[in-house]
Design a protein around this motif. Structure first.
Motif, PDB file in Angstrom:
ATOM      1  N   THR A   1      42.500  33.760  42.317  1.00  0.00           N
ATOM      2  CA  THR A   1      41.693  34.941  42.050  1.00  0.00           C
ATOM      3  C   THR A   1      42.605  36.151  41.921  1.00  0.00           C
ATOM      4  O   THR A   1      43.652  36.217  42.551  1.00  0.00           O
ATOM      5  CB  THR A   1      40.671  35.194  43.180  1.00  0.00           C
ATOM      6  OG1 THR A   1      41.372  35.371  44.404  1.00  0.00           O
ATOM      7  CG2 THR A   1      39.693  34.037  43.300  1.00  0.00           C
TER       8      THR A   1
ATOM      9  N   SER B   1      42.574  40.650  40.961  1.00  0.00           N
ATOM     10  CA  SER B   1      41.892  41.899  40.665  1.00  0.00           C
ATOM     11  C   SER B   1      42.948  42.920  40.277  1.00  0.00           C
ATOM     12  O   SER B   1      43.951  43.067  40.963  1.00  0.00           O
ATOM     13  CB  SER B   1      41.113  42.385  41.887  1.00  0.00           C
ATOM     14  OG  SER B   1      40.553  43.651  41.638  1.00  0.00           O
TER      15      SER B   1
ATOM     16  N   ARG C   1      31.858  42.562  31.255  1.00  0.00           N
ATOM     17  CA  ARG C   1      32.707  41.559  31.905  1.00  0.00           C
ATOM     18  C   ARG C   1      32.388  40.155  31.386  1.00  0.00           C
ATOM     19  O   ARG C   1      33.286  39.382  31.076  1.00  0.00           O
ATOM     20  CB  ARG C   1      32.488  41.635  33.416  1.00  0.00           C
ATOM     21  CG  ARG C   1      33.229  40.614  34.212  1.00  0.00           C
ATOM     22  CD  ARG C   1      32.775  40.676  35.677  1.00  0.00           C
ATOM     23  NE  ARG C   1      33.261  39.541  36.397  1.00  0.00           N
ATOM     24  CZ  ARG C   1      34.192  39.590  37.326  1.00  0.00           C
ATOM     25  NH1 ARG C   1      34.744  40.733  37.645  1.00  0.00           N
ATOM     26  NH2 ARG C   1      34.578  38.511  37.932  1.00  0.00           N
TER      27      ARG C   1
ATOM     28  N   HIS D   1      40.228  47.351  39.704  1.00  0.00           N
ATOM     29  CA  HIS D   1      38.856  47.468  40.189  1.00  0.00           C
ATOM     30  C   HIS D   1      38.762  46.852  41.573  1.00  0.00           C
ATOM     31  O   HIS D   1      38.648  45.637  41.698  1.00  0.00           O
ATOM     32  CB  HIS D   1      37.879  46.728  39.258  1.00  0.00           C
ATOM     33  CG  HIS D   1      37.592  47.436  37.989  1.00  0.00           C
ATOM     34  ND1 HIS D   1      36.459  48.184  37.812  1.00  0.00           N
ATOM     35  CD2 HIS D   1      38.275  47.516  36.830  1.00  0.00           C
ATOM     36  CE1 HIS D   1      36.461  48.695  36.593  1.00  0.00           C
ATOM     37  NE2 HIS D   1      37.549  48.303  35.976  1.00  0.00           N
TER      38      HIS D   1
ATOM     39  N   TRP E   1      36.125  43.461  43.121  1.00  0.00           N
ATOM     40  CA  TRP E   1      35.718  42.337  42.284  1.00  0.00           C
ATOM     41  C   TRP E   1      36.948  41.580  41.828  1.00  0.00           C
ATOM     42  O   TRP E   1      38.028  42.135  41.689  1.00  0.00           O
ATOM     43  CB  TRP E   1      34.860  42.744  41.099  1.00  0.00           C
ATOM     44  CG  TRP E   1      35.493  43.641  40.088  1.00  0.00           C
ATOM     45  CD1 TRP E   1      35.287  44.975  39.954  1.00  0.00           C
ATOM     46  CD2 TRP E   1      36.423  43.288  39.049  1.00  0.00           C
ATOM     47  NE1 TRP E   1      36.038  45.469  38.918  1.00  0.00           N
ATOM     48  CE2 TRP E   1      36.741  44.457  38.345  1.00  0.00           C
ATOM     49  CE3 TRP E   1      37.016  42.093  38.656  1.00  0.00           C
ATOM     50  CZ2 TRP E   1      37.616  44.457  37.274  1.00  0.00           C
ATOM     51  CZ3 TRP E   1      37.888  42.106  37.590  1.00  0.00           C
ATOM     52  CH2 TRP E   1      38.175  43.283  36.912  1.00  0.00           C
ATOM     53  N   TYR E   2      36.745  40.316  41.623  1.00  0.00           N
ATOM     54  CA  TYR E   2      37.839  39.415  41.274  1.00  0.00           C
ATOM     55  C   TYR E   2      37.426  38.510  40.132  1.00  0.00           C
ATOM     56  O   TYR E   2      36.249  38.301  39.890  1.00  0.00           O
ATOM     57  CB  TYR E   2      38.206  38.530  42.480  1.00  0.00           C
ATOM     58  CG  TYR E   2      38.774  39.303  43.631  1.00  0.00           C
ATOM     59  CD1 TYR E   2      40.143  39.426  43.773  1.00  0.00           C
ATOM     60  CD2 TYR E   2      37.949  39.922  44.562  1.00  0.00           C
ATOM     61  CE1 TYR E   2      40.683  40.144  44.822  1.00  0.00           C
ATOM     62  CE2 TYR E   2      38.474  40.644  45.607  1.00  0.00           C
ATOM     63  CZ  TYR E   2      39.837  40.745  45.739  1.00  0.00           C
ATOM     64  OH  TYR E   2      40.372  41.462  46.768  1.00  0.00           O
TER      65      TYR E   2
END
Length: 114
Positions: A83, A85, A3, A88, A91-92
């Motif tokens: 933000t 996502s 990431r 997934h 998580w952002y």
């Protein structure tokens, strides 16, 4: 890529380079530069037709096509940033605009090996 590696690469790219990366990763397109009399543009070929590269990272309508490539999507605001996502849960990623957040989230969802 991790990431952090995806985010680090993202930060080095221009908006059009980001658009090309999104086209390659999210849609499996091969993007190339095409010289035209009034300058060059980024294009890809789809079903035998050459098309101009959409502005995925700056145009929300183009970014929405990226959203449609995922069965899981969430978007919101946090501290002035947007933000997002994709794929997934839990998580952002944050970015200054919705198209950027959507595209970065899509890249991370497809590329990371975490």
């Amino acid at each position: 890529m991790t990431r952090d590696e995806v985010v680090a690469k993202w930060e080095t790219l221009t908006p059009r380079e980001r658009d090309a990366w999104v086209a390659e990763v999210a849609f499996g397109k091969t993007v190339e530069r095409e010289r035209r009399p009034n300058g060059s543009i980024s294009v890809f070929t789809d079903v035998g037709i050459r098309q101009a590269l959409p502005y995925y990272t700056t145009d929300i309508s183009a970014a929405w096509a990226v959203v449609n490539t995922s069965d899981r999507f969430d978007i919101g605001g946090f501290g002035g940033d947007v933000t997002a996502s994709l794929g997934h849960p839990g998580w952002y990623v944050s970015a200054p605009t919705a198209p950027e957040a959507i595209c970065l989230a899509a890249l991370i969802a497809r590329i990371t090996k975490e």
